[in-house]
Design a protein around this motif. Structure first.
Motif, PDB file in Angstrom:
ATOM      1  N   ILE A 190     -14.745 -55.722 -13.573  1.00  0.00           N
ATOM      2  CA  ILE A 190     -16.014 -55.846 -14.584  1.00  0.00           C
ATOM      3  C   ILE A 190     -15.883 -57.145 -15.333  1.00  0.00           C
ATOM      4  CG2 ILE A 190     -14.264 -54.751 -16.252  1.00  0.00           C
ATOM      5  CD1 ILE A 190     -16.960 -53.588 -17.677  1.00  0.00           C
ATOM      6  N   ASP A 191     -17.010 -57.688 -15.235  1.00  0.00           N
ATOM      7  CA  ASP A 191     -17.128 -59.062 -15.634  1.00  0.00           C
ATOM      8  C   ASP A 191     -18.168 -59.504 -16.816  1.00  0.00           C
ATOM      9  OD1 ASP A 191     -19.699 -58.604 -14.442  1.00  0.00           O
ATOM     10  OD2 ASP A 191     -19.881 -60.017 -12.988  1.00  0.00           O
ATOM     11  N   THR A 192     -18.177 -58.418 -17.498  1.00  0.00           N
ATOM     12  CA  THR A 192     -18.807 -58.382 -18.793  1.00  0.00           C
ATOM     13  C   THR A 192     -18.281 -57.799 -19.920  1.00  0.00           C
ATOM     14  OG1 THR A 192     -21.083 -58.239 -19.966  1.00  0.00           O
ATOM     15  CG2 THR A 192     -20.645 -56.639 -18.307  1.00  0.00           C
ATOM     16  N   VAL A 193     -18.574 -57.732 -21.171  1.00  0.00           N
ATOM     17  CA  VAL A 193     -18.255 -56.790 -22.057  1.00  0.00           C
ATOM     18  C   VAL A 193     -19.221 -55.459 -22.385  1.00  0.00           C
ATOM     19  CG1 VAL A 193     -17.193 -56.632 -24.625  1.00  0.00           C
ATOM     20  CG2 VAL A 193     -16.969 -58.680 -23.381  1.00  0.00           C
ATOM     21  N   VAL A 194     -18.682 -54.354 -22.383  1.00  0.00           N
ATOM     22  CA  VAL A 194     -19.680 -53.481 -22.446  1.00  0.00           C
ATOM     23  C   VAL A 194     -19.126 -52.562 -23.990  1.00  0.00           C
ATOM     24  CG1 VAL A 194     -20.330 -51.058 -21.555  1.00  0.00           C
ATOM     25  CG2 VAL A 194     -19.937 -53.002 -20.055  1.00  0.00           C
ATOM     26  N   MET A 195     -20.055 -52.284 -24.826  1.00  0.00           N
ATOM     27  CA  MET A 195     -19.686 -51.612 -26.042  1.00  0.00           C
ATOM     28  C   MET A 195     -20.301 -50.387 -26.215  1.00  0.00           C
ATOM     29  SD  MET A 195     -19.248 -54.626 -28.561  1.00  0.00           S
ATOM     30  CE  MET A 195     -17.981 -53.786 -29.815  1.00  0.00           C
ATOM     31  N   SER A 196     -20.012 -49.258 -26.756  1.00  0.00           N
ATOM     32  CA  SER A 196     -20.869 -48.223 -27.231  1.00  0.00           C
ATOM     33  C   SER A 196     -20.361 -47.833 -28.616  1.00  0.00           C
ATOM     34  CB  SER A 196     -20.610 -46.905 -26.170  1.00  0.00           C
ATOM     35  OG  SER A 196     -21.294 -45.873 -26.998  1.00  0.00           O
ATOM     36  N   ASN A 197     -21.425 -47.796 -29.332  1.00  0.00           N
ATOM     37  CA  ASN A 197     -21.274 -47.540 -30.798  1.00  0.00           C
ATOM     38  C   ASN A 197     -21.133 -46.146 -31.044  1.00  0.00           C
ATOM     39  OD1 ASN A 197     -20.972 -48.589 -33.438  1.00  0.00           O
ATOM     40  ND2 ASN A 197     -23.110 -49.232 -33.891  1.00  0.00           N
ATOM     41  N   ALA A 198     -22.044 -45.473 -30.217  1.00  0.00           N
ATOM     42  CA  ALA A 198     -21.917 -44.050 -30.495  1.00  0.00           C
ATOM     43  C   ALA A 198     -20.803 -43.365 -29.907  1.00  0.00           C
ATOM     44  CB  ALA A 198     -23.350 -43.334 -29.649  1.00  0.00           C
ATOM     45  N   VAL A 199     -19.985 -43.602 -29.070  1.00  0.00           N
ATOM     46  CA  VAL A 199     -18.782 -42.967 -28.547  1.00  0.00           C
ATOM     47  C   VAL A 199     -17.707 -43.745 -29.126  1.00  0.00           C
ATOM     48  CG1 VAL A 199     -19.951 -42.196 -26.544  1.00  0.00           C
ATOM     49  CG2 VAL A 199     -18.623 -44.121 -26.369  1.00  0.00           C
ATOM     50  N   HIS A 200     -17.802 -44.875 -29.987  1.00  0.00           N
ATOM     51  CA  HIS A 200     -16.591 -45.540 -30.381  1.00  0.00           C
ATOM     52  C   HIS A 200     -15.737 -46.199 -29.392  1.00  0.00           C
ATOM     53  CE1 HIS A 200     -17.221 -43.227 -34.479  1.00  0.00           C
ATOM     54  NE2 HIS A 200     -18.280 -44.061 -34.176  1.00  0.00           N
ATOM     55  N   ALA A 201     -16.206 -46.761 -28.296  1.00  0.00           N
ATOM     56  CA  ALA A 201     -15.483 -47.259 -27.242  1.00  0.00           C
ATOM     57  C   ALA A 201     -16.097 -48.703 -26.554  1.00  0.00           C
ATOM     58  CB  ALA A 201     -15.115 -46.410 -26.164  1.00  0.00           C
ATOM     59  N   ALA A 254     -26.044 -55.108 -45.444  1.00  0.00           N
ATOM     60  CA  ALA A 254     -25.712 -53.848 -44.730  1.00  0.00           C
ATOM     61  C   ALA A 254     -25.681 -53.941 -43.144  1.00  0.00           C
ATOM     62  CB  ALA A 254     -26.289 -52.765 -45.229  1.00  0.00           C
ATOM     63  N   GLU A 255     -24.518 -54.227 -42.732  1.00  0.00           N
ATOM     64  CA  GLU A 255     -24.321 -54.547 -41.252  1.00  0.00           C
ATOM     65  C   GLU A 255     -23.512 -53.780 -40.380  1.00  0.00           C
ATOM     66  OE1 GLU A 255     -25.885 -56.409 -39.233  1.00  0.00           O
ATOM     67  OE2 GLU A 255     -26.356 -58.442 -40.442  1.00  0.00           O
ATOM     68  N   HIS A 256     -23.463 -52.168 -40.904  1.00  0.00           N
ATOM     69  CA  HIS A 256     -22.763 -51.181 -40.282  1.00  0.00           C
ATOM     70  C   HIS A 256     -23.188 -51.096 -38.932  1.00  0.00           C
ATOM     71  CE1 HIS A 256     -20.577 -49.590 -43.413  1.00  0.00           C
ATOM     72  NE2 HIS A 256     -21.335 -49.923 -44.245  1.00  0.00           N
ATOM     73  N   GLY A 257     -24.365 -51.187 -38.707  1.00  0.00           N
ATOM     74  CA  GLY A 257     -24.920 -50.906 -37.196  1.00  0.00           C
ATOM     75  C   GLY A 257     -24.505 -52.080 -36.232  1.00  0.00           C
ATOM     76  N   ALA A 258     -24.658 -53.522 -36.752  1.00  0.00           N
ATOM     77  CA  ALA A 258     -24.264 -54.598 -35.868  1.00  0.00           C
ATOM     78  C   ALA A 258     -22.841 -54.905 -35.910  1.00  0.00           C
ATOM     79  CB  ALA A 258     -24.723 -55.968 -36.314  1.00  0.00           C
ATOM     80  N   ALA A 259     -21.916 -54.178 -36.749  1.00  0.00           N
ATOM     81  CA  ALA A 259     -20.553 -54.121 -36.675  1.00  0.00           C
ATOM     82  C   ALA A 259     -20.007 -53.610 -35.248  1.00  0.00           C
ATOM     83  CB  ALA A 259     -19.715 -53.624 -37.905  1.00  0.00           C
ATOM     84  N   ALA A 260     -20.833 -52.896 -34.715  1.00  0.00           N
ATOM     85  CA  ALA A 260     -20.689 -52.267 -33.252  1.00  0.00           C
ATOM     86  C   ALA A 260     -19.383 -51.402 -33.255  1.00  0.00           C
ATOM     87  CB  ALA A 260     -20.458 -53.245 -32.371  1.00  0.00           C
ATOM     88  N   VAL A 261     -18.444 -51.417 -34.095  1.00  0.00           N
ATOM     89  CA  VAL A 261     -17.169 -50.612 -34.180  1.00  0.00           C
ATOM     90  C   VAL A 261     -17.070 -49.915 -35.306  1.00  0.00           C
ATOM     91  CG1 VAL A 261     -14.676 -50.528 -34.056  1.00  0.00           C
ATOM     92  CG2 VAL A 261     -15.877 -52.253 -32.649  1.00  0.00           C
ATOM     93  N   ALA A 262     -17.111 -48.416 -35.205  1.00  0.00           N
ATOM     94  CA  ALA A 262     -17.322 -47.695 -36.534  1.00  0.00           C
ATOM     95  C   ALA A 262     -16.473 -48.282 -37.724  1.00  0.00           C
ATOM     96  CB  ALA A 262     -17.131 -46.232 -36.358  1.00  0.00           C
ATOM     97  N   HIS A 263     -16.912 -48.511 -38.947  1.00  0.00           N
ATOM     98  CA  HIS A 263     -16.151 -48.720 -40.029  1.00  0.00           C
ATOM     99  C   HIS A 263     -16.977 -48.522 -41.280  1.00  0.00           C
ATOM    100  CE1 HIS A 263     -16.959 -52.972 -39.800  1.00  0.00           C
ATOM    101  NE2 HIS A 263     -16.606 -53.072 -41.184  1.00  0.00           N
TER     102      HIS A 263
END
Ligand code: FAD
Ligand code: PYC
Length: 416
Positions: free
Chosen positions: A271-282, A407-416
């Motif tokens: 995998i040659d990129t970074v993949v993030m999913s906010n919805a599944v927290h992974a 308020a950057e909860h969305g862009a923080a990308a990892v739930a907190h």
């Protein structure tokens, strides 16, 4: 590799590092400094470097209770991007990203910054609308951002599960091509060496245990190695910021949570990129050694343990396997946690305090690694001049009473 570099590699491999020069000195603390930085993570070391380089303040000590980079700097999953929603954060993180782009040259130290792109997946129409809004906002701020359709996502990262019937199907993604990863330890070491070269004292195994405050102004810090006099103290202690603030009688709007990550056994490049999913927290990327680097959302309880609970790992791995069925038989090798300092609006605090000469840089939560150069740069300005620059001003403590939250909860990308 040339024959000379092979010979040099072999000689160094068999010398057991004997007679290697130290990359930075290990001085005894002096009785007084012009400025003291508490916390030898990337942010603290970068602050000391820019104090020396940009403000001519070289009589500086960085006090670290353990070893430099042993906190979140050495525990994070190294994702760098600047695709935040609001202007204030977008400008600050983009400032950092621009510094990342020249950092290896600036420090003469390879921080292995790899602009392999960062994708943030959308799994339903609502998420897609939110993420498209972020793409537009980023572009208005001059930040590179693209919206990829489902087909483009699967072309960009073919090992993602394209099955539309799964629990969280991929419907599209944002892509920031200038985002990527960097080598976290190298960032700490690079800033440490460069700060040391400019005269900064880096003092490890030196815990700050209190502040001496007279008539509302800081006079120095109490440490496990004695009192050190100074009129300027910059605290950059991540998950322990509230503990330090309490020593000065200040209550910060922060919670400290464990955030964990894990790595798999190493495999060939897959995998040659970074993949993030906010919805599944992974999220997942692959390290240069070949390990899959996997992370989660915060553990929901407050704690100072650098560990985290197994339920979070279980949920994260089940999400990763659903998104990437190809990983289902990989073995996980190591897991660890760090303590992240989260503010109610998921944004950093870069601020003066009611105590004259005492400054805090904290609240980066799950996302401060990417900010390291920019954070150090703007915090050095605040400590040196007792005034924030335009990039730091929106992040002062006053926002919690004025209501001007970022308020950057969305862009923080990892739930907190
Ligand atoms: P630290 O590196 O934690 O440094 C603070 C230092 O202060 C520590 O070394 C500590 O020992 C020292 N200290 C504390 N108390 C005292 C005291 N009393 N006296 C002296 N020293 C003291 N961010 C991203 O942008 N991208 C990511 O992919 C990412 N992934 C993450 C994954 C995990 C698992 C974790 C835990 C965090 C992640 N982060 C990420 C967040 C990022 O790691 C942090 O925001 C950032 O590293 C904070 O840097 P720092 O220098 O402020 O803190
Ligand atoms: O802020 O991009 C981020 C991040 C990724 C993983 C943890 N934080």
């Amino acid at each position: 590799m040339t024959k000379y570099s092979i010979l040099s590699l072999a000689r160094n491999a068999f010398s057991y590092h004997e007679n290697w020069p130290e990359a930075w000195r290990s001085p005894e603390p002096k009785p007084a400094y012009e400025a003291v930085i508490v916390g030898g993570g990337g942010h603290g070391l970068a602050t000391a470097y820019y104090l020396a380089k940009e403000h001519g303040i070289t009589n500086v000590a960085v006090l670290e209770k353990g070893w430099i980079g042993g906190g979140n700097t050495g525990r994070n999953t190294t994702i760098v991007r600047s695709n935040y929603l609001f202007d204030a954060s977008a400008h600050l993180y983009e400032h950092a990203l621009k510094l990342w782009e020249g950092l290896s040259q600036e420090l003469n130290y390879n921080v292995m910054f790899s602009q392999r792109g960062v994708m943030n997946l959308a799994h339903d129409q609502h998420e897609a609308r939110e993420l498209k809004r972020r793409v537009h906002a980023n572009r208005l701020n001059g930040i590179d951002a693209e919206w990829l359709t489902r087909e483009q996502v699967l072309e960009f990262c073919p090992i993602l599960n394209g099955d539309p019937t799964i629990r969280y199907p991929v419907v599209g993604a944002t892509l920031q091509r200038r985002g990527g990863t960097a080598r976290h330890d190298a960032v700490a070491w690079g800033y440490a060496r460069a700060a040391d070269e400019r005269g900064v004292d880096i003092i490890q195994n030196c815990e700050v245990t209190g502040f001496r405050i007279t008539n509302g102004a800081v006079e120095g810090v109490e440490t496990t190695r004695g009192f050190i006099r100074t009129g300027k103290v910059g605290v950059v202690a991540a998950g322990h910021s509230s503990v330090l603030a309490a020593m000065a009688g200040i209550r910060l709007p922060l919670e400290s949570h464990p955030l964990q990550a894990l790595v798999s056994e190493p495999v060939k490049p897959v995998i040659d990129t970074v993949v993030m999913s906010n919805a599944v927290h992974a999220y997942v990327s692959q390290s240069d050694k070949g390990e899959l680097v996997i992370g989660a959302g915060i553990d929901p309880y407050v704690s100072y343990t650098q560990r985290g609970g197994f339920s979070v790992i279980e949920e994260t791995i089940s999400a990763i396997v659903e998104m990437f069925p190809i990983f289902s038989r990989m073995r996980m090798m190591r897991q660890w946690g760090g303590i992240v300092d989260t503010a109610p609006d998921a944004s950093a605090i870069i601020s003066k305090t009611p105590v004259k000469g005492l400054y805090f840089n904290c609240g980066w939560g799950t996302g401060g690694f990417k900010a390291t150069p920019g954070s150090g740069h703007v915090f050095a300005h605040l400590v040196a001049r007792d005034e924030p620059n335009a990039l730091a001003a929106p992040f002062s403590l006053e926002r919690f009473s004025s209501g001007a939250l970022v308020a950057e909860h969305g862009a923080a990308a990892v739930a907190h």
